[in-house]
Design an enzyme around this catalytic site. Structure first.
Site, PDB file in Angstrom:
ATOM      1  N   LYS A 164       6.806  -4.735  -3.513  1.00  0.00           N
ATOM      2  CA  LYS A 164       8.228  -4.407  -3.376  1.00  0.00           C
ATOM      3  C   LYS A 164       8.642  -4.413  -1.914  1.00  0.00           C
ATOM      4  O   LYS A 164       9.722  -4.850  -1.569  1.00  0.00           O
ATOM      5  CB  LYS A 164       8.479  -3.028  -4.004  1.00  0.00           C
ATOM      6  N   LYS A 176      14.047 -15.250  -9.462  1.00  0.00           N
ATOM      7  CA  LYS A 176      13.845 -14.165 -10.430  1.00  0.00           C
ATOM      8  C   LYS A 176      12.873 -14.602 -11.520  1.00  0.00           C
ATOM      9  O   LYS A 176      11.966 -13.879 -11.901  1.00  0.00           O
ATOM     10  CB  LYS A 176      15.168 -13.747 -11.097  1.00  0.00           C
ATOM     11  N   ARG A 189       5.484  -0.416  -5.818  1.00  0.00           N
ATOM     12  CA  ARG A 189       5.404  -1.148  -4.549  1.00  0.00           C
ATOM     13  C   ARG A 189       4.430  -2.328  -4.641  1.00  0.00           C
ATOM     14  O   ARG A 189       4.442  -3.207  -3.788  1.00  0.00           O
ATOM     15  CB  ARG A 189       4.943  -0.197  -3.442  1.00  0.00           C
ATOM     16  N   CYS A 248       0.817  -1.215   0.000  1.00  0.00           N
ATOM     17  CA  CYS A 248       0.000   0.000   0.000  1.00  0.00           C
ATOM     18  C   CYS A 248       0.856   1.273   0.000  1.00  0.00           C
ATOM     19  O   CYS A 248       1.934   1.302   0.579  1.00  0.00           O
ATOM     20  CB  CYS A 248      -0.874   0.037   1.237  1.00  0.00           C
ATOM     21  N   TRP A 266      -2.980  -2.740  -1.412  1.00  0.00           N
ATOM     22  CA  TRP A 266      -2.586  -4.134  -1.676  1.00  0.00           C
ATOM     23  C   TRP A 266      -3.406  -4.947  -0.693  1.00  0.00           C
ATOM     24  O   TRP A 266      -3.186  -4.894   0.516  1.00  0.00           O
ATOM     25  CB  TRP A 266      -1.094  -4.287  -1.421  1.00  0.00           C
ATOM     26  N   GLU A 293       9.239 -15.027 -10.162  1.00  0.00           N
ATOM     27  CA  GLU A 293       8.626 -13.752  -9.775  1.00  0.00           C
ATOM     28  C   GLU A 293       8.035 -13.015 -10.974  1.00  0.00           C
ATOM     29  O   GLU A 293       6.933 -12.490 -10.885  1.00  0.00           O
ATOM     30  CB  GLU A 293       9.682 -12.821  -9.145  1.00  0.00           C
ATOM     31  N   GLU A 310      18.415 -17.948  -6.312  1.00  0.00           N
ATOM     32  CA  GLU A 310      18.034 -16.584  -6.700  1.00  0.00           C
ATOM     33  C   GLU A 310      17.659 -16.526  -8.183  1.00  0.00           C
ATOM     34  O   GLU A 310      16.717 -15.837  -8.568  1.00  0.00           O
ATOM     35  CB  GLU A 310      19.187 -15.626  -6.364  1.00  0.00           C
ATOM     36  N   ASN A 324      -2.052   2.311   5.641  1.00  0.00           N
ATOM     37  CA  ASN A 324      -1.165   1.179   5.342  1.00  0.00           C
ATOM     38  C   ASN A 324      -0.984   0.400   6.634  1.00  0.00           C
ATOM     39  O   ASN A 324      -0.834   1.009   7.692  1.00  0.00           O
ATOM     40  CB  ASN A 324       0.223   1.666   4.912  1.00  0.00           C
ATOM     41  N   GLY A 325      -0.955  -0.906   6.551  1.00  0.00           N
ATOM     42  CA  GLY A 325      -0.756  -1.703   7.767  1.00  0.00           C
ATOM     43  C   GLY A 325      -1.983  -2.549   8.049  1.00  0.00           C
ATOM     44  O   GLY A 325      -2.849  -2.718   7.187  1.00  0.00           O
ATOM     45  N   HIS A 332      18.361 -36.766  -5.974  1.00  0.00           N
ATOM     46  CA  HIS A 332      17.468 -37.196  -4.888  1.00  0.00           C
ATOM     47  C   HIS A 332      16.032 -36.706  -5.101  1.00  0.00           C
ATOM     48  O   HIS A 332      15.284 -36.571  -4.141  1.00  0.00           O
ATOM     49  CB  HIS A 332      18.008 -36.691  -3.546  1.00  0.00           C
TER      50      HIS A 332
HETATM   51  C1  G6P Z   1       9.567  -8.638  -1.205  1.00  0.00           C
HETATM   52  C2  G6P Z   1      10.224  -8.219  -2.505  1.00  0.00           C
HETATM   53  C3  G6P Z   1      11.533  -8.985  -2.680  1.00  0.00           C
HETATM   54  C4  G6P Z   1      12.437  -8.772  -1.483  1.00  0.00           C
HETATM   55  C5  G6P Z   1      11.729  -9.141  -0.177  1.00  0.00           C
HETATM   56  C6  G6P Z   1      12.527  -8.672   1.024  1.00  0.00           C
HETATM   57  O1  G6P Z   1       9.120  -9.947  -1.295  1.00  0.00           O
HETATM   58  O2  G6P Z   1       9.370  -8.472  -3.603  1.00  0.00           O
HETATM   59  O3  G6P Z   1      12.193  -8.529  -3.842  1.00  0.00           O
HETATM   60  O4  G6P Z   1      13.585  -9.526  -1.634  1.00  0.00           O
HETATM   61  O5  G6P Z   1      10.454  -8.498  -0.102  1.00  0.00           O
HETATM   62  O6  G6P Z   1      12.589  -7.263   1.000  1.00  0.00           O
HETATM   63  P1  G6P Z   1      13.676  -6.385   1.671  1.00  0.00           P
HETATM   64  O7  G6P Z   1      13.283  -4.977   1.321  1.00  0.00           O
HETATM   65  O8  G6P Z   1      13.600  -6.639   3.145  1.00  0.00           O
HETATM   66  O9  G6P Z   1      14.988  -6.762   1.119  1.00  0.00           O
END
Ligand code: G6P
Length: 608
Positions: free
Chosen positions: A603, A485, A27, A2, A74, A488, A481, A100-101, A504
């Protein structure tokens, strides 16, 4: 997640609010809304979907208002519908709120308010709060907000306006960031500086438990307990072009290409070649304190957690200190063992991730020294830790983290060298390690030149339903990672595995339709990885290898190779991840996905 924007001043509020919302799009959100103060009362317009849907509704209408608040939502409580979008209103449409929250005791409050005759019309926790404010309103919005917040459990960043109080916004923070933008005859509020950066760079960060009363000419800050606070104005160093695309099609691509610069920023002024000891003064620890560290715990979420895993390999290898890595969301809910001489690091790009913040608080309760590795200066995590290192990657807008990841690793590498130098590493070894780090930005630049090659691979496999990523040693977290990526942003199911573990389980998935990405560098585990490649080949899997320059042999064993320059084994993740970022990006583009705002993701995850 949000986002909040608010404006009060002498200009038309609506364009400023909409521009601010657009800056917060990255975000992640699923509905949007604004409320404007007008002579006839409060006008609220909200809609599910993207901001352009809101703009379509607003088109052709003329709003003269110079005072309003806006929100991107959100969804947590209640589906993303027009009705559940913020702002929310009291029974008489005289008070409007964006939030927000999460209000955790909203169910109990709802029962109470309904008994008092309030009509609750949405499924949200937020609406309860505006009715609670209404319940306490006796002509002073700030006092009504204060009285309501005392009764609230949970987290909030809020902005509230009232039809009886022209030119006033009341904002408050507990667990969800809010910043005031200081203007000339106008003031702003936002949940993230990027929303107001085009108007002002002078900001005041609200602290936990603070309430701000904002008008065009002033802002008064008090605590929920009514103590007066003297605002500290800070100057933002980010510029507008840093939060714009700069000619790239997507923020993610821009951020991938920024890495030679951002990695340079992560080492600038820190590499001390006289002693081979990085200068990381923000850690606020003396050398003898560093020597006493017996164990390190690193906690984080998402991509930052992958960086933590890489940090584990680096610190254990270079400093021989045992390291444990744990998801912040798990750490906060167990009873973690924290001993004297343990040091806790948290890693967070945004500095606002709720689980990571909670982990810090839990560790501090147990007496741990907590250090942060953060990107956003002034963020909650940066302020709640005892010290730390900024990664200086600049604003990261693409939801899929790229440049923050490599900068986090760069900082962890320097921490590992520092801790190693406090123990058994010689000055010369320290200097050699720092020299290797110094070369990384140019090597990343060199890898970025392989983009067309990576794109060609993406063209061949973008229709695949599954991908497997395999690596060994320090490149196992890189495999994780790389897979993250891809899933996501392209929504392809992808898994990362240690290459040897493949037999395994995942080997059962391999057939002629399964692309398998190997990180197969000329390092200490090269021969082992070659055997794993052979196992995939024997089952007709399609092989893509990230290999070392000069390793011509590997081309005969796999279908595609992307070659990357040599560095020390321990620093290879800084290079091997780059082609995987590009691969995910190009696959997602070819599949027509929403690169910078993938579905369901945010984000900065400021709720549990
Ligand atoms: C969200 C984002 C990720 C990020 C994670 C942790 O899931 O989409 O890209 O790695 O949060 O966020 P931070 O800001 O704590 O690194």
């Amino acid at each position: 997640m949000c986002g909040i924007v608010g404006y009060v001043g002498y200009k038309q509020a609506l364009p400023i609010l909409i521009e601010g919302l657009k800056r917060l799009e990255y975000r992640g959100y699923d509905s949007a809304g604004v409320v404007l103060f007008e002579s006839a009362g409060l006008t609220g317009i909200k809609s599910a979907g993207k901001i352009n849907r809101l703009e379509e509704i607003l088109e052709g209408r003329n709003y003269d208002s110079k005072h309003g608040i806006a929100h991107t939502r959100w969804a947590t409580h209640g589906e993303p519908t027009d009705l559940n979008a913020h702002p929310h209103f009291d029974c008489k449409n005289e008070i409007a709120l964006v939030h927000n929250g999460i209000i955790e005791n909203y169910r109990a409050l709802k029962v109470l308010l309904e008994k008092k005759g309030h009509r609750i019309v949405t499924d949200t926790d937020t609406e309860i709060l505006v009715h609670l404010i209404e319940q306490h309103y006796e002509g002073d919005l700030t006092e009504a907000v204060r009285a309501a917040l005392i009764r609230v459990e949970g987290t909030y960043g809020i902005a509230v306006i009232c039809a009886h109080e022209p030119g006033k916004i009341v904002a408050a923070r507990q667990g969800s960031p809010l910043v005031l933008g200081h203007g000339d005859g106008e003031n702003f509020i936002a949940s993230d500086v990027s929303a107001i950066l085009s108007h002002t760079k002078r900001v005041v960060y609200l602290n936990e438990g603070e309430i701000a009363t904002v008008t065009a000419d002033r802002y008064d800050i008090t605590t929920t307990e009514k103590l007066n606070i003297t605002p500290q104005i800070e100057e933002i160093s980010w510029t507008l072009d840093m939060i714009e695309k700069g000619g790239f099609d997507h923020f993610m691509l821009k951020e991938i290409h920024e890495q030679p610069i951002t990695l340079g920023n992560a080492i600038r002024g820190r590499l001390n070649f006289d002693e081979g000891i990085p200068r990381l003064n923000g850690l606020n620890l003396q050398y003898d304190q560093l020597r006493q560290v017996e164990r390190i715990i690193i906690t984080a979420c998402g991509t930052s957690w992958h960086a933590a895993l890489i940090g584990e390999y680096m610190i254990e290898e270079l400093a021989r200190i045992p390291v444990e890595v744990e998801y912040a969301s798990e750490f906060r809910y167990r009873s973690p063992i924290i001993r004297d001489n343990d040091l806790l690091f948290v890693i967070s790009q945004s500095g606002e991730t709720a689980d990571t913040l909670a982990a810090i608080r839990e560790a501090k309760k147990k007496g741990a020294t907590v250090l942060g590795i953060c990107n956003v200066v002034g963020s909650s995590i940066a302020r709640e830790t005892d010290g730390g290192v900024y990664i200086h990657a600049g604003p990261e807008i693409g939801v899929a983290s790229t440049k923050a990841f490599t900068s986090q690793i760069m900082v962890l590498a320097q921490i590992a060298v520092l801790l190693g130098r406090m123990r058994h590493l010689s000055a010369q070894q320290g200097i050699d390690l720092l020299r290797a780090l110094q070369r990384i930005p140019d090597q990343v630049e060199q890898i970025l030149q392989t983009e067309s090659q990576v794109k060609a691979i993406a063209e061949e496999y973008y229709k695949s339903n599954n991908f497997l990523y395999l690596g060994r040693g320090i490149n196992f977290p890189v495999a994780l990672e790389g897979a993250l990526k891809l899933k996501e942003i392209s929504y392809i199911h992808a898994e990362g595995y240690p290459a040897a573990e493949m037999k395994h389980g995942p080997i059962a998935l391999i057939d002629q339709n399964m692309p398998v990405v190997f990180i197969a560098l000329k390092d200490s585990v090269h021969d082992k990885v070659l055997s794993n490649i052979a196992e995939v080949k024997a089952r007709n899997g399609r092989l893509i290898a990230i290999a070392s320059i000069g390793d011509n042999e590997i081309s005969e064993r796999v279908n595609h190779v992307v070659q990357i320059p040599h560095t020390l084994d321990i620093f290879t993740p800084l290079l091997s991840i780059i082609p995987l970022q590009l691969l995910a990006y190009h696959v997602a583009v070819l599949r027509g996905c929403h690169i910078d705002q993938p579905r369901n993701l945010a984000k900065s995850v400021t709720v549990e």
